[in-house]
Design a protein around this motif. Sequence first.
Motif, PDB file in Angstrom:
ATOM      1  N   PRO A   1       3.491   8.935   1.967  1.00  0.00           N
ATOM      2  CA  PRO A   1       3.608   7.277   1.664  1.00  0.00           C
ATOM      3  C   PRO A   1       3.365   6.648   2.972  1.00  0.00           C
ATOM      4  O   PRO A   1       3.863   6.979   3.982  1.00  0.00           O
ATOM      5  N   ASN A   2       2.847   5.403   2.880  1.00  0.00           N
ATOM      6  CA  ASN A   2       2.720   4.549   4.051  1.00  0.00           C
ATOM      7  C   ASN A   2       1.657   5.148   4.971  1.00  0.00           C
ATOM      8  O   ASN A   2       1.583   4.571   6.132  1.00  0.00           O
ATOM      9  N   GLY A   3       0.969   6.233   4.678  1.00  0.00           N
ATOM     10  CA  GLY A   3       0.203   7.009   5.621  1.00  0.00           C
ATOM     11  C   GLY A   3       0.789   7.688   6.717  1.00  0.00           C
ATOM     12  O   GLY A   3       0.112   7.902   7.845  1.00  0.00           O
ATOM     13  N   VAL A   4       1.940   7.790   6.939  1.00  0.00           N
ATOM     14  CA  VAL A   4       2.763   8.207   7.957  1.00  0.00           C
ATOM     15  C   VAL A   4       3.712   9.603   7.282  1.00  0.00           C
ATOM     16  O   VAL A   4       4.045   9.459   6.446  1.00  0.00           O
ATOM     17  N   ARG A   5       3.747  10.460   8.237  1.00  0.00           N
ATOM     18  CA  ARG A   5       4.711  11.641   7.907  1.00  0.00           C
ATOM     19  C   ARG A   5       6.077  11.402   9.008  1.00  0.00           C
ATOM     20  O   ARG A   5       7.122  11.000   8.436  1.00  0.00           O
TER      21      ARG A   5
ATOM     22  N   ARG B   1       3.124 -15.767  15.332  1.00  0.00           N
ATOM     23  CA  ARG B   1       2.807 -16.123  13.711  1.00  0.00           C
ATOM     24  C   ARG B   1       4.041 -15.750  12.984  1.00  0.00           C
ATOM     25  O   ARG B   1       3.964 -16.263  11.908  1.00  0.00           O
ATOM     26  N   GLY B   2       5.098 -14.962  13.280  1.00  0.00           N
ATOM     27  CA  GLY B   2       5.972 -14.486  12.597  1.00  0.00           C
ATOM     28  C   GLY B   2       5.517 -13.625  11.604  1.00  0.00           C
ATOM     29  O   GLY B   2       6.264 -13.697  10.221  1.00  0.00           O
ATOM     30  N   VAL B   3       4.556 -12.861  11.776  1.00  0.00           N
ATOM     31  CA  VAL B   3       4.152 -11.893  10.814  1.00  0.00           C
ATOM     32  C   VAL B   3       4.466 -10.458  11.520  1.00  0.00           C
ATOM     33  O   VAL B   3       4.584 -10.187  12.688  1.00  0.00           O
ATOM     34  N   THR B   4       4.457  -9.271  10.639  1.00  0.00           N
ATOM     35  CA  THR B   4       4.668  -7.820  11.038  1.00  0.00           C
ATOM     36  C   THR B   4       3.819  -6.989  10.093  1.00  0.00           C
ATOM     37  O   THR B   4       3.457  -7.313   9.108  1.00  0.00           O
ATOM     38  N   LEU B   5       3.599  -5.940  10.740  1.00  0.00           N
ATOM     39  CA  LEU B   5       2.983  -4.829  10.195  1.00  0.00           C
ATOM     40  C   LEU B   5       3.584  -4.306   8.862  1.00  0.00           C
ATOM     41  O   LEU B   5       2.872  -3.394   7.944  1.00  0.00           O
ATOM     42  N   GLY B   6       4.779  -4.372   8.789  1.00  0.00           N
ATOM     43  CA  GLY B   6       5.686  -4.035   7.638  1.00  0.00           C
ATOM     44  C   GLY B   6       6.019  -4.983   6.650  1.00  0.00           C
ATOM     45  O   GLY B   6       6.570  -4.611   5.636  1.00  0.00           O
ATOM     46  N   ASP B   7       5.179  -6.079   6.594  1.00  0.00           N
ATOM     47  CA  ASP B   7       5.707  -7.255   5.702  1.00  0.00           C
ATOM     48  C   ASP B   7       5.075  -6.835   4.174  1.00  0.00           C
ATOM     49  O   ASP B   7       5.744  -7.042   3.373  1.00  0.00           O
ATOM     50  N   GLU B   8       4.030  -5.912   3.981  1.00  0.00           N
ATOM     51  CA  GLU B   8       3.684  -5.686   2.659  1.00  0.00           C
ATOM     52  C   GLU B   8       4.019  -4.332   2.349  1.00  0.00           C
ATOM     53  O   GLU B   8       3.484  -3.736   1.292  1.00  0.00           O
ATOM     54  N   LEU B   9       4.997  -3.515   2.938  1.00  0.00           N
ATOM     55  CA  LEU B   9       5.150  -2.094   2.847  1.00  0.00           C
ATOM     56  C   LEU B   9       6.491  -2.067   2.097  1.00  0.00           C
ATOM     57  O   LEU B   9       7.327  -2.692   2.214  1.00  0.00           O
ATOM     58  N   ARG B  10       6.552  -0.904   1.158  1.00  0.00           N
ATOM     59  CA  ARG B  10       7.953  -0.641   0.789  1.00  0.00           C
ATOM     60  C   ARG B  10       8.309   0.759   1.223  1.00  0.00           C
ATOM     61  O   ARG B  10       7.807   1.357   1.880  1.00  0.00           O
ATOM     62  N   PRO B  11       9.562   0.807   1.380  1.00  0.00           N
ATOM     63  CA  PRO B  11      10.189   2.295   1.935  1.00  0.00           C
ATOM     64  C   PRO B  11       9.524   3.362   1.202  1.00  0.00           C
ATOM     65  O   PRO B  11       8.920   3.305   0.269  1.00  0.00           O
ATOM     66  N   LYS B  12       9.342   4.311   2.233  1.00  0.00           N
ATOM     67  CA  LYS B  12       8.485   5.591   1.905  1.00  0.00           C
ATOM     68  C   LYS B  12       9.071   6.274   0.819  1.00  0.00           C
ATOM     69  O   LYS B  12       8.420   6.782  -0.338  1.00  0.00           O
TER      70      LYS B  12
END
Length: 271
Positions: A24-28, A235-246
Amino acid sequence: MGGLFVAIGDSFTEGVGDWDTRHPNGVRGWADRVAKQLSKADPDTRYANLAIRSRRLAGVVEEQIEPALDLRPDLISFYAGGNDLLELRKDLGPVLETYTRAVERLVSTGAHVLLFTGFDIPLHPVLEPFKRRNWAFNDHVRQLARRHPDAVTLVDYWAWNAYRDRRMWDIDKLHMNRAGHRYMAIQILNILGVRHQLEFEPFGPSERVGPVQSVSRDVEWLRQWVLPMFGRRIRGVTLGDELRPKWPEPIRPADGMKKMYRKRRTPLAVD
């Protein structure tokens, strides 16, 4: 060891740097690896991972702690605050106070808690001011661990010389790569006294880099990673804004984590 292991935090615990599209989320990441080995020791072990990249401490506390505790974990890992350290304009005092309250809440449940210091990453001079904040944060974590010797296990990441090798780090120089996550999993399992099957093969001699190539790499690193990171913060954005927990709900790693993720991705057939 058995029971339920719940991991909460940010990119460190989500697994960023250990890229794998089969997860999930492309990471182990180290937490998935630890959970897998716990399940080999006891197939009834369950695991949840609520961590999401880029989360600041307040976000982890507000979004993850109570849902994690609702699951009634036996073992819970808590690593958060690294993203706050990168904000020089943010006063460190309130961050440490929030961290203390979070640890006290976790300890009060009777779960065993894993806490982590942050590694003293060899930083480019442009990021050198963050080191002092990291040192202060680590001292605070150690004090809390000493305050609760029976309830807390400290993973003193800061002290491990293996991470001084740049080959343990992803290209952004801030996140561990696959080798770094694997080594972290091994060390945590050893600290917990869990027998496991993970091995780490030492690196060969490191590649020597000349001054011109070194400067070129630093310029590219600043362009690709540092400037975009600070741009997102502005800008107040992060790389996790659109992600759900694994793994928001407990799973049995013994049933196969990659297999469970494939099932989750496969849409149900419709007549």
